[in-house]
Enzyme design. Structure first.
Site, short mmCIF file in Angstrom:
data_model
loop_
_atom_site.label_atom_id
_atom_site.label_comp_id
_atom_site.label_asym_id
_atom_site.label_seq_id
_atom_site.Cartn_x
_atom_site.Cartn_y
_atom_site.Cartn_z
CB SER A 192 -0.10 3.99 4.37
OG SER A 192 0.51 2.59 4.70
CE LYS A 239 -2.85 -3.48 13.43
NZ LYS A 239 -2.90 -2.84 14.77
CG ASP A 240 -4.26 -4.65 8.22
OD1 ASP A 240 -4.96 -4.16 9.42
OD2 ASP A 240 -3.30 -3.64 7.78
NE ARG A 260 -13.65 5.36 12.17
CZ ARG A 260 -13.72 4.06 12.37
NH1 ARG A 260 -12.57 3.18 12.18
NH2 ARG A 260 -14.58 3.19 13.13
N GLY A 261 -7.85 7.34 10.95
CA GLY A 261 -6.52 8.15 10.53
C GLY A 261 -5.40 7.27 10.64
NE ARG A 304 -5.08 6.07 14.23
CZ ARG A 304 -5.29 4.80 14.28
NH1 ARG A 304 -5.82 4.19 15.26
NH2 ARG A 304 -5.23 3.75 13.21
NE ARG A 351 -6.82 -5.72 19.57
CZ ARG A 351 -5.91 -4.98 20.01
NH1 ARG A 351 -5.52 -5.11 21.49
NH2 ARG A 351 -5.30 -3.87 19.54
NE ARG A 352 -4.95 -0.97 19.82
CZ ARG A 352 -4.47 -0.56 18.58
NH1 ARG A 352 -4.96 0.50 18.12
NH2 ARG A 352 -3.32 -1.03 18.22
CB THR A 406 -8.88 3.22 20.28
OG1 THR A 406 -8.57 2.00 19.67
CG2 THR A 406 -10.26 2.92 21.29
CB ALA A 407 -10.39 3.07 14.89
CB SER A 408 -9.22 -1.17 18.04
OG SER A 408 -9.28 -2.63 18.54
CB CYS A 444 -11.49 -6.69 11.17
SG CYS A 444 -12.58 -5.67 10.32
NE ARG A 449 -2.99 -0.22 3.30
CZ ARG A 449 -2.71 0.17 4.43
NH1 ARG A 449 -2.36 -0.74 5.31
NH2 ARG A 449 -3.45 1.28 5.02
CB VAL A 496 0.73 6.33 12.76
CG1 VAL A 496 1.68 6.82 13.90
CG2 VAL A 496 0.65 4.88 12.80
#
Length: 301
Positions: A10, A76-77, A142-143, A148, A124-125, A120-122, A235, A8, A145
């Site tokens: 990024s 993880k993606d 979001r966004g 953010r 899980r977190r 956080t966008a997660s 996810c 990607r 690193v």
């Protein structure tokens, strides 16, 4: 040998591609091919990611179409089942998978004031953070690193949580205030690891990338991915796992959380690293017997 490496656009994905390129020095000449994914477009527009494959499917298709020879992803993606015709050819040495806190004025997690906005966008977190500090206001962040961190400094949030591995690969470890222990924040499946994916049957490419595979890291993520696949969790599900390999033995912890952090099912497992996938699957079945499917099915927003 010349290889076309898909990644990607990024900053983090490019950094990961550079790591793979450097690791292949002497075995292959690598050409970087940047592929824009659905996940990139959603992230840039601030929309939620509905499926982790949003970050991988265009790269998968480029592999299947023979436009690239290998692709590198944050593991993880990567969905727990790869498309037919593709294989997980290598997992380089894994970075520390822990989550870390960044905050304004470098305030530690325990010292954040009641009602502090933690981004956080997660799911899980979010679930685990609320379990530890239900007094905090855990909000969407979001966004990429850089975005953010910039928004944190502008005051949009009092603190944010990121993966240490991404900051390490971007050379930004100095931003970290503290790392979370697994007892507070268990990492995502595959967090900290890279996935090098190739076409099934492309022995030349697979042979070249085999030199960068780290067997202990590979076994650990196979256990975690077996856990996730057996739970049939996407996810957006609040699922976490961490496996470690030492001396040929694998130990792992896996957990499923209620979206609001009010309930948790957590278990441990161990066994020979050669049976990594089975260890993860068996642990998932134990949690399913305890009602994990009901927690996974709960809405996360």
């Amino acid at each position: 040998m010349r290889l076309r490496l898909g990644a990607r656009g990024s900053a983090l994905s490019r950094a990961q591609a550079e790591l793979v390129t450097a690791s292949l020095a002497g075995a292959a000449e690598v050409e970087l091919v940047v592929v824009r994914t659905t996940g990139d477009a959603l992230s840039a527009s601030g929309q939620p990611i509905g499926w982790k494959g949003d970050f991988t499917r265009e790269l998968d298709q480029a592999l299947l179409d023979d436009r690239i020879d290998l692709a590198v992803h944050s593991l993880k993606d990567v969905p727990s089942a790869l498309p037919a015709g593709l294989i997980l050819a290598a997992v380089p040495p894994r970075e520390d998978p822990v989550d870390v806190l960044l905050s304004r004025d470098r305030v530690r997690f325990a010292d954040l004031p009641r009602g502090a906005r933690l981004g956080t966008a997660s799911p899980r977190r979010r679930a685990q953070l609320l379990a530890a500090r239900p007094d905090l206001d855990v909000v969407e962040a979001r966004g990429n690193v850089d975005t953010r961190i910039t928004r944190l400094r502008e005051g949009r949030w009092d603190a944010i949580v990121l993966a240490r591995a991404g900051l390490a690969r971007l050379g930004r470890l100095e931003e970290i205030v503290e790392a979370f222990p697994d007892s507070i924040l268990l990492p995502a499946v595959g967090q900290g690891a890279l996935a090098v994916v190739t076409r099934e049957g492309d022995g030349a490419t697979a042979g070249a990338v085999s030199r960068i595979d780290h067997p202990d890291s590979h076994a650990a993520v196979l256990a975690e991915r077996g856990f996730l696949a057996t739970l049939e969790a996407g996810c957006r599900a609040p699922v976490a796992a961490r496996a470690r390999v030492a001396g040929g033995n694998l130990t792992m912890t896996g957990a499923v959380f209620a979206a609001d952090g009010s309930r948790v099912l957590r278990g441990d497992a161990d066994g020979p690293a050669g049976g990594a996938g089975s260890i993860g699957r068996d642990l998932a079945r134990r949690l399913l017997d305890q009602g994990a499917a009901g927690l996974i099915a709960e809405p996360t927003a």
